[in-house]
Design an enzyme around this catalytic site. Structure first.
Site, PDB file in Angstrom:
ATOM      1  N   ARG A  88       0.840  -1.210   0.000  1.00  0.00           N
ATOM      2  CA  ARG A  88       0.000   0.000   0.000  1.00  0.00           C
ATOM      3  C   ARG A  88       0.866   1.247   0.000  1.00  0.00           C
ATOM      4  NH1 ARG A  88      -1.458   3.207   4.115  1.00  0.00           N
ATOM      5  NH2 ARG A  88      -0.596   1.721   5.634  1.00  0.00           N
ATOM      6  N   CYS A 141       5.912  -7.349   6.599  1.00  0.00           N
ATOM      7  CA  CYS A 141       5.680  -8.324   7.669  1.00  0.00           C
ATOM      8  C   CYS A 141       5.316  -9.686   7.084  1.00  0.00           C
ATOM      9  CB  CYS A 141       4.589  -7.832   8.616  1.00  0.00           C
ATOM     10  SG  CYS A 141       5.060  -6.411   9.622  1.00  0.00           S
TER      11      CYS A 141
END
Length: 214
Positions: A88, A141
């Site tokens: 994003r 992550c």
């Protein structure tokens, strides 16, 4: 056992990352287990390189990666990592892969083999909010968790167990973020200690409802 616990550096305009702050405060020995720590750059692919170098250096039995999930209100044990990067925002070196597989020949997804529900129950017994998360996102992550589990499942590294926990913002990060949850750094560090104490992998996980939607 020997544990390698990792935390990311700050990203997304934040001056701190509670994941690394909490990891840094861990003692070198917890419940008789040796604990090594490592800071991971919030950068696609470089994060994997640093992790693999750390694993080669420390030769841990288990690896727990820790990351920040701003907006979440509790400690969230990740169940699964998926084989996709879909950023994003750019990472700390300006990379922003969109709809790109992490490994072309990798499985679609890998599950953590940590006793995540037993860990969640142990955290709640300590008065620490916790749950199982069924999405690690599609940023660095998930990228790191997927790579770790890929290497474990394909026996490319001599690590038996791997997983990931997301932590909330800490209070100083939400001063200008109204209605955004946070958790004190001392409680995050306490939670990480509890996770390590509970990661006796020889005991089977428990079957309880512990997940929620994010």
């Amino acid at each position: 056992m020997k544990f390698l616990i990792t935390g990311f550096d700050p990203f997304g305009g934040e001056s701190v990352n509670p994941a690394w702050q909490a990891v840094q405060q861990l003692p070198k020995t917890i419940a008789g287990h040796s604990v090594c720590t490592l800071m991971i750059p919030t950068v696609f692919h470089k994060s994997i390189e640093v992790l693999m170098h750390g694993i080669a250096q420390h030769q841990p039995d288990a690896v727990l990666c820790v990351g920040q999930a701003g907006g979440r209100s509790d400690m969230t044990l990740e169940r699964i990592a998926i084989n996709i990067d879909d950023a994003r925002i750019p990472d700390n070196e300006g990379n922003q892969p969109i709809d790109i597989p992490i490994y072309e020949q990798g499985e679609n997804a890998y599950f953590s083999n940590l006793p995540i529900k037993r860990i969640v129950s142990a955290l709640k017994e300590q008065g620490i909010p916790a749950s199982v998360s069924n999405t690690a996102g599609t940023f660095v992550c998930n990228h790191l968790l997927y790579a770790l589990l890929h290497h474990i499942n394909k026996k490319l590294i001599n690590v038996q167990y791997g997983g990931f926990v997301h932590v909330p913002y800490i209070p100083e990060q939400v001063v200008n973020k109204p209605n955004t949850p946070s958790l004190e750094i001392s409680r995050i560090t306490k939670a990480l200690q509890c996770i390590i104490e509970t990661m006796d992998i020889s005991v089977e996980d428990i079957t309880v409802s512990a997940g929620k939607e994010f």
